[in-house]
Scaffold this active site. Sequence first.
Site, PDB file in Angstrom:
ATOM      1  N   CYS A  14       0.841  -1.200   0.000  1.00 46.97           N
ATOM      2  CA  CYS A  14       0.000   0.000   0.000  1.00 46.97           C
ATOM      3  C   CYS A  14       0.872   1.244   0.000  1.00 46.97           C
ATOM      4  O   CYS A  14       0.717   2.140   0.821  1.00 46.97           O
ATOM      5  CB  CYS A  14      -0.953  -0.026   1.186  1.00 46.97           C
ATOM      6  SG  CYS A  14      -2.329   1.115   0.997  1.00 46.97           S
ATOM      7  N   SER A  19      -1.878   2.578  -2.619  1.00 49.63           N
ATOM      8  CA  SER A  19      -2.840   3.498  -1.990  1.00 49.63           C
ATOM      9  C   SER A  19      -3.704   4.176  -3.047  1.00 49.63           C
ATOM     10  O   SER A  19      -4.881   4.452  -2.821  1.00 49.63           O
ATOM     11  CB  SER A  19      -2.107   4.543  -1.140  1.00 49.63           C
ATOM     12  OG  SER A  19      -1.197   5.265  -1.944  1.00 49.63           O
ATOM     13  N   ARG A  49       3.429  -1.850   7.908  1.00 47.00           N
ATOM     14  CA  ARG A  49       3.172  -1.061   9.118  1.00 47.00           C
ATOM     15  C   ARG A  49       1.684  -0.785   9.255  1.00 47.00           C
ATOM     16  O   ARG A  49       1.179   0.206   8.734  1.00 47.00           O
ATOM     17  CB  ARG A  49       3.974   0.239   9.065  1.00 47.00           C
ATOM     18  CG  ARG A  49       5.481   0.011   9.245  1.00 47.00           C
ATOM     19  CD  ARG A  49       6.230   1.312   9.102  1.00 47.00           C
ATOM     20  NE  ARG A  49       6.087   1.838   7.751  1.00 47.00           N
ATOM     21  CZ  ARG A  49       6.190   3.123   7.416  1.00 47.00           C
ATOM     22  NH1 ARG A  49       6.396   4.030   8.347  1.00 47.00           N
ATOM     23  NH2 ARG A  49       6.078   3.504   6.171  1.00 47.00           N
ATOM     24  N   GLY A 189      12.479  14.076  -7.019  1.00 44.39           N
ATOM     25  CA  GLY A 189      11.778  12.830  -6.752  1.00 44.39           C
ATOM     26  C   GLY A 189      11.693  11.893  -7.947  1.00 44.39           C
ATOM     27  O   GLY A 189      11.021  10.865  -7.897  1.00 44.39           O
ATOM     28  N   LYS A 207      12.198  -4.802 -18.423  1.00 47.68           N
ATOM     29  CA  LYS A 207      11.084  -4.475 -19.326  1.00 47.68           C
ATOM     30  C   LYS A 207      11.361  -4.987 -20.737  1.00 47.68           C
ATOM     31  O   LYS A 207      10.452  -5.456 -21.425  1.00 47.68           O
ATOM     32  CB  LYS A 207      10.846  -2.967 -19.308  1.00 47.68           C
ATOM     33  CG  LYS A 207      10.298  -2.486 -17.961  1.00 47.68           C
ATOM     34  CD  LYS A 207      10.432  -0.984 -17.799  1.00 47.68           C
ATOM     35  CE  LYS A 207       9.824  -0.509 -16.480  1.00 47.68           C
ATOM     36  NZ  LYS A 207      10.126   0.926 -16.214  1.00 47.68           N
TER      37      LYS A 207
END
Lengths: 430, 430
Positions: A14, A19, A49, A189, A207
Amino acid sequence: MMRTRPLKVALLGCGVVGSEVARIMTTHADDLAARIGAPVELAGVAVRRPDKVRAGIPAELLTTDATALVKRGDIDVVVEVIGGIEPARTLITTAFEHGASVVSANKALLAQDGASLYAAAEQHGQDLYYEAAVAGAIPLIRPLRESLAGDKINRVMGIVNGTTNFILDKMDTSGAGYSEALDEATALGYAEADPTADVEAFDAAAKAAILAGIAFHTRVRLDDVYREGMTEVTAADFASAKQMGCTIKLLAICERAADGESVTARVHPAMIPLSHPLASVREAYNAVFVEAEAAGRLMFYGPGAGGSPTASAVLGDIVAVCRNRLNEATGPGESAYTQLPVSPMGDVVTRYHISLDVADKPGVLAQVATVFAEHGVSIDTVRQQGKDGEASLVVVTHRAPDAALSGTVEALRKLDTVRGVASIMRVEGE
Amino acid sequence: MMRTRPLKVALLGCGVVGSEVARIMTTHADDLAARIGAPVELAGVAVRRPDKVRAGIPAELLTTDATALVKRGDIDVVVEVIGGIEPARTLITTAFEHGASVVSANKALLAQDGASLYAAAEQHGQDLYYEAAVAGAIPLIRPLRESLAGDKINRVMGIVNGTTNFILDKMDTSGAGYSEALDEATALGYAEADPTADVEAFDAAAKAAILAGIAFHTRVRLDDVYREGMTEVTAADFASAKQMGCTIKLLAICERAADGESVTARVHPAMIPLSHPLASVREAYNAVFVEAEAAGRLMFYGPGAGGSPTASAVLGDIVAVCRNRLNEATGPGESAYTQLPVSPMGDVVTRYHISLDVADKPGVLAQVATVFAEHGVSIDTVRQQGKDGEASLVVVTHRAPDAALSGTVEALRKLDTVRGVASIMRVEGE
């Protein structure tokens, strides 16, 4: 004709993708139900977690026991977005054994163990879908497996890693060096703290293995893919590329040999002409060129990574698998009937751009040209620039086997008049 | 697990596409059998002239009685490549009634009667596939219907007619006028003797109706599509476009309204920035941009017409339908559950590029600007050029409802100081 029992989805992982899958399943539940023909619900989410608050996911769905979740027996679709080899592999096969189909985004696992996963799926009459494993949101696996199922694919060439395309694009547009561009990608990022999998092309190689297998209906293992990272591409290489009307991209290239009896798969940086559609793929976007006998040249373009785009691909697969289950059918399984051998890199036919530092005296070009001729490599263009007793020689070859090209470079290094080989880069995309 | 009874395909029409389908089915029979899981054979070909020699097709397969062919009862897949409304429609529904699934390339029929064809297919438990009806070889219908089935598509914008793209590309690159470029397209076989369906955008409008219906899970009839041909695009328009850093394309645009409660579909020439990926689609190629909520921006590119590319799409559908039959299942049927209303063109929010011939005297710009303001249309840029008492005024607006924009133009025509409206063109693709 809406049946009342909802189809049940278990989510393994998740994080960024998981998510987002959960969020879309909740917010677009009515649309998904209408498109599937039955409601679909999130039945459990395996996380590391469980105490972390996850918006929109009821706490009672969270579990740390992924094995128990896939063994429940009432799960229709297991969505694996953990990544890595284990425990993902065992969880997927356990899911099949307990009557669930699997949607996975795990390119590393599929490239390494695709064949055995397919076999497990078939043995238990389940589906294995993995659109999200290659090129994120871009519909690519399904078009290759289904839309082009009546055609003969001869070549797949693409930009399949967003991180490295971002870095190379920065180097191209700003003149930055590799480390500077990597720093920017990390800050924004686009690159992970340890960028090895991306910049050393392990990700792209996985890939390429998956794409080659699907395109040519054969098995291509990760080890069969020639792999060269892009950490040694320099600002000088980009300057050379510009002089040729080219840019540099990290390309995954899967080809059927001219005689049709073997295939090759490789990942390496390459110069491509600015006029080629792949040259204008900017930032972290992905794009894949497909050449098929009847269809001609097709291109698929879009975001290659990110939570939402990857979730879009996962959800498309969830809808497909759910529809199959309502039909009491399965989608296409592995198609590896051709069993074509994978040739080594030396057999690949390509072109080289070679930049040499040479002594600035008469006869050097003749010496260099002789080495090319001795290796059966035909020269397309030579550009010579002299400065203070030193000179540089930029040679672009015609197409030749990679072994002949690398043999030529090796022999050039041994010439007294060649002070050094400043750069070697393949040239693709004519 | 190869079953022995081959799947039987009947071909309705044996022109450019049909003959290529037949050729590939024969030459690639082994590949098709391996991919389907059962051999597939050509069981009959309905033609108008049975005496014409057709390479590779046994004469005994030819018949002029298409109705008898689709009624045979042993046919698995009927491939309809006749085109037009009748007899195609009756043959397709008759095929369903007699237990065959249908693969069609007939955009006009699907745009007009898609809903009733889907209903007939569902009633008889058969498949209706039509990848070849839109954008030739480019996998587009399947990605929209299946890959993006878990996402929410907000916009589809594309070049879906190769003939007009060829003409506009020629006008752009050579400075030619419309008729000169059309003559070249005709000479090269890109335009038909009667080019009306292409240049008046009937063909593109049919494709827009099909795409909008699939993308938004609703029904969009051909009459719902706003249609404007490209015969009035001039060399002067291209010159204006160039000054704005744009080119002109004939675009099919399907949009979900901002509030999500309605959709629009339209086809018209429009200026798009050179930086937009659709701007670089050259010659007779097609490309379609798709914007989805989670996936982001995707593009699909390839040859939009021609015998081989279209045959590739037809064969992909034949393989899919045959697999479904072996699975005793059907693929996804019509998905029109949203039943969103289709808004008229006046509600579309777009931008205008307007070129006016005006009197070269003080106060004209103020007058013109007042008209825009009165219609609630905000001006982005104005360019004014004077010459010998005459002047031209080029206005580019911000986004506004098309009704407000056309109302503005109507009011401008009534101004004494406006001698004429030289050109009006929508601007898309920011």
